[in-house]
Scaffold this motif. Structure first.
Motif, mmCIF file in Angstrom:
data_model
loop_
_atom_site.group_PDB
_atom_site.id
_atom_site.type_symbol
_atom_site.label_atom_id
_atom_site.label_comp_id
_atom_site.label_asym_id
_atom_site.label_seq_id
_atom_site.Cartn_x
_atom_site.Cartn_y
_atom_site.Cartn_z
ATOM 1 N N TRP A 216 0.829 -1.205 0.000
ATOM 2 C CA TRP A 216 0.000 0.000 0.000
ATOM 3 C C TRP A 216 0.862 1.253 0.000
ATOM 4 C CZ3 TRP A 216 -4.720 0.913 -1.344
ATOM 5 C CH2 TRP A 216 -5.368 2.078 -0.947
ATOM 6 N N ALA A 217 1.985 1.212 0.683
ATOM 7 C CA ALA A 217 2.869 2.372 0.774
ATOM 8 C C ALA A 217 3.528 2.709 -0.559
ATOM 9 C CB ALA A 217 3.941 2.125 1.833
ATOM 10 N N ARG A 218 3.483 1.802 -1.523
ATOM 11 C CA ARG A 218 4.064 2.075 -2.831
ATOM 12 C C ARG A 218 3.201 3.039 -3.658
ATOM 13 N NH1 ARG A 218 7.927 -0.686 -5.142
ATOM 14 N NH2 ARG A 218 6.931 -0.383 -7.170
ATOM 15 N N HIS A 219 1.929 3.132 -3.341
ATOM 16 C CA HIS A 219 1.014 4.023 -4.062
ATOM 17 C C HIS A 219 0.913 3.676 -5.549
ATOM 18 C CE1 HIS A 219 -0.188 7.182 -1.094
ATOM 19 N NE2 HIS A 219 0.822 6.636 -0.446
ATOM 20 N N ASP A 220 1.004 2.391 -5.877
ATOM 21 C CA ASP A 220 0.784 1.987 -7.258
ATOM 22 C C ASP A 220 -0.698 2.136 -7.595
ATOM 23 O OD1 ASP A 220 3.443 1.328 -7.560
ATOM 24 O OD2 ASP A 220 3.148 -0.759 -6.976
ATOM 25 N N VAL A 221 -0.986 2.444 -8.853
ATOM 26 C CA VAL A 221 -2.368 2.651 -9.266
ATOM 27 C C VAL A 221 -2.620 1.903 -10.569
ATOM 28 C CG1 VAL A 221 -1.810 4.804 -10.477
ATOM 29 C CG2 VAL A 221 -4.145 4.398 -9.710
ATOM 30 N N ARG A 222 -3.819 1.328 -10.699
ATOM 31 C CA ARG A 222 -4.232 0.616 -11.919
ATOM 32 C C ARG A 222 -5.584 1.171 -12.357
ATOM 33 N NH1 ARG A 222 0.146 -1.439 -10.727
ATOM 34 N NH2 ARG A 222 0.641 -3.660 -10.576
ATOM 35 N N ASP A 223 -5.734 1.416 -13.651
ATOM 36 C CA ASP A 223 -7.053 1.776 -14.152
ATOM 37 C C ASP A 223 -7.812 0.528 -14.590
ATOM 38 O OD1 ASP A 223 -5.441 1.243 -16.302
ATOM 39 O OD2 ASP A 223 -6.027 3.005 -17.464
ATOM 40 N N ARG A 224 -7.111 -0.495 -14.996
ATOM 41 C CA ARG A 224 -7.691 -1.778 -15.375
ATOM 42 C C ARG A 224 -6.702 -2.877 -15.016
ATOM 43 N NH1 ARG A 224 -11.792 -0.252 -15.013
ATOM 44 N NH2 ARG A 224 -13.403 0.316 -16.512
ATOM 45 N N ILE A 225 -7.211 -4.068 -14.805
ATOM 46 C CA ILE A 225 -6.304 -5.178 -14.534
ATOM 47 C C ILE A 225 -6.459 -6.231 -15.622
ATOM 48 C CG2 ILE A 225 -6.270 -4.818 -12.050
ATOM 49 C CD1 ILE A 225 -8.155 -7.225 -11.785
ATOM 50 N N ASN A 226 -5.370 -6.835 -15.963
ATOM 51 C CA ASN A 226 -5.364 -7.965 -16.891
ATOM 52 C C ASN A 226 -4.025 -8.653 -16.729
ATOM 53 O OD1 ASN A 226 -3.359 -6.914 -19.043
ATOM 54 N ND2 ASN A 226 -4.847 -5.267 -18.895
ATOM 55 N N GLY A 227 -3.950 -9.869 -17.179
ATOM 56 C CA GLY A 227 -2.684 -10.573 -17.079
ATOM 57 C C GLY A 227 -2.881 -12.063 -16.927
ATOM 58 N N ARG A 228 -1.805 -12.743 -16.614
ATOM 59 C CA ARG A 228 -1.805 -14.193 -16.502
ATOM 60 C C ARG A 228 -1.560 -14.612 -15.058
ATOM 61 N NH1 ARG A 228 1.063 -16.819 -21.808
ATOM 62 N NH2 ARG A 228 -0.266 -15.788 -23.357
ATOM 63 N N LYS A 229 -2.305 -15.611 -14.626
ATOM 64 C CA LYS A 229 -2.194 -16.118 -13.264
ATOM 65 C C LYS A 229 -2.235 -17.638 -13.290
ATOM 66 C CE LYS A 229 -2.872 -11.795 -12.012
ATOM 67 N NZ LYS A 229 -1.735 -10.932 -11.624
ATOM 68 N N THR A 230 -1.794 -18.238 -12.203
ATOM 69 C CA THR A 230 -1.929 -19.682 -12.013
ATOM 70 C C THR A 230 -2.798 -19.925 -10.788
ATOM 71 O OG1 THR A 230 0.225 -20.183 -13.017
ATOM 72 C CG2 THR A 230 -0.730 -21.848 -11.563
ATOM 73 N N ILE A 231 -3.881 -20.669 -10.992
ATOM 74 C CA ILE A 231 -4.797 -20.995 -9.905
ATOM 75 C C ILE A 231 -4.547 -22.444 -9.496
ATOM 76 C CG2 ILE A 231 -7.198 -21.062 -9.145
ATOM 77 C CD1 ILE A 231 -6.201 -18.286 -9.972
ATOM 78 N N ARG A 232 -4.429 -22.686 -8.197
ATOM 79 C CA ARG A 232 -4.212 -24.038 -7.675
ATOM 80 C C ARG A 232 -5.553 -24.607 -7.220
ATOM 81 N NH1 ARG A 232 0.754 -21.744 -3.985
ATOM 82 N NH2 ARG A 232 2.447 -22.052 -5.488
ATOM 83 N N HIS A 233 -6.152 -25.407 -8.100
ATOM 84 C CA HIS A 233 -7.452 -25.981 -7.752
ATOM 85 C C HIS A 233 -7.236 -27.251 -6.929
ATOM 86 C CE1 HIS A 233 -11.396 -27.899 -8.205
ATOM 87 N NE2 HIS A 233 -11.844 -26.666 -8.360
ATOM 88 N N PRO A 234 -7.977 -27.437 -5.843
ATOM 89 C CA PRO A 234 -7.720 -28.581 -4.957
ATOM 90 C C PRO A 234 -7.966 -29.939 -5.602
ATOM 91 C CG PRO A 234 -9.718 -27.390 -4.300
ATOM 92 C CD PRO A 234 -9.017 -26.548 -5.312
ATOM 93 N N ARG A 235 -8.802 -30.010 -6.654
ATOM 94 C CA ARG A 235 -9.082 -31.315 -7.281
ATOM 95 C C ARG A 235 -8.475 -31.463 -8.669
ATOM 96 N NH1 ARG A 235 -15.450 -32.192 -6.613
ATOM 97 N NH2 ARG A 235 -15.497 -29.913 -6.668
ATOM 98 N N ILE A 236 -8.318 -30.369 -9.380
ATOM 99 C CA ILE A 236 -7.820 -30.430 -10.753
ATOM 100 C C ILE A 236 -6.321 -30.161 -10.833
ATOM 101 C CG2 ILE A 236 -8.023 -29.361 -13.046
ATOM 102 C CD1 ILE A 236 -10.931 -28.866 -12.483
#
Length: 292
Positions: A216-236
């Protein structure tokens, strides 16, 4: 506290954070052998922007200074701000220049068409308010990310849920996601620096999480978010996805976040759909209406 004072303080804190994160060599300046800080000095920013050091210092301190558009442009050039950051300080400066009437706040409500779109899409999707309260979601999003219905309404917020102890079990890079969400919340605060929900979310996370305080102290700002993520699904298992945020029409800055599979992960997302096929719908898939 007057709204303009809060905005001036937020503007000053943002400028200070950007100055401290800008290295002299990034701007073609010599670091110098006696420099005690990694970032720029106030006098360097002032000189680059054609301002007096005293004037720039008052800006960073939020001391009742109302910068003109020309001054903001000069500072933006000096700090090499991007378009999103320039828009951010322009909004804060507009609020700081003049006392404004109390911001109009009304409950977050989604049009029926947005809820129908959530149910009709074959992709995981959910809707967040400007302060990241989760307003609605579909079954695929609940299966992929965890069902918000299992979270108390007051905690049903994308940022609050991301800083829970179990979040790393679901998200491979919580910090990258946190930066996106924090940047969106910063943008919302520029529109209404004293909004009670913003104060509540930031205050709660500041108490519970040193990591949040650092980001929070970095004061970064985004007008929109997009990108690539990895989700760890418990069954898949791991599912590599892309996500994008889209504005929801006829609402006040709500966003629909749509998740698509990265190439090679389509079968995993299809398998996710099979897990939800026989799952009965929740009677409610929306958060409590909260004032905006």
């Amino acid at each position: 506290m007057e709204l303009c004072t809060a905005a001036a303080r937020e503007l000053g804190a943002f400028l200070r954070a950007r100055r401290e994160q800008t290295r002299p060599e990034d701007l073609g300046l010599e670091p110098g052998p006696r420099r005690r800080v990694e970032g720029l000095r106030r006098e360097e920013v002032a000189a680059l922007a054609g301002l007096s050091t005293d004037y720039y210092q008052r800006l960073e301190q939020g001391r009742n200074t109302r910068p003109s558009d020309a001054v903001l442009d000069s500072i933006s050039d000096a700090l090499d701000l991007d378009d999103t950051e320039r828009d951010h300080i322009a909004r804060l400066a507009r609020a700081a220049r003049r006392p404004a009437p109390r911001a109009r706040r009304s409950p977050d409500r989604l049009p029926a068409s947005a809820r129908m779109l959530l149910d009709a899409t074959s992709l995981p999707a959910f809707v967040v308010s400007q302060h990241l309260d989760v307003l609605a979601w579909n079954r695929l999003a609940a299966e992929l990310l965890g069902d918000p219905a299992n979270t108390p309404v007051a905690e049903r917020n994308a940022l609050l849920m991301l800083f829970r102890d179990d979040a790393e079990l679901r998200f491979a890079d919580c910090e990258a996601m946190a930066k996106d969400y924090i940047g969106m919340l910063r943008a919302a605060i520029a529109r209404d620096p004293e909004h009670p929900r913003a104060v509540e979310v930031v205050g709660s996370l500041s108490v519970r999480s040193p990591q949040f305080r650092r980001l929070w102290a970095r004061h970064d700002v985004r007008d929109r978010i997009n990108g690539r993520k990895t989700i760890r699904h418990p069954r898949i298992g791991d599912i590599d996805i892309e996500w994008d945020a889209y504005s929801v029409p006829r609402t006040y800055n709500a966003s629909m976040i749509l998740i698509t599979p990265q190439p090679g992960n389509e079968d995993r997302l299809s398998l996710l759909g099979s897990l939800t096929a026989d799952t009965p719908a929740r009677p409610s898939r929306r958060g409590k209406n909260m004032s905006t």
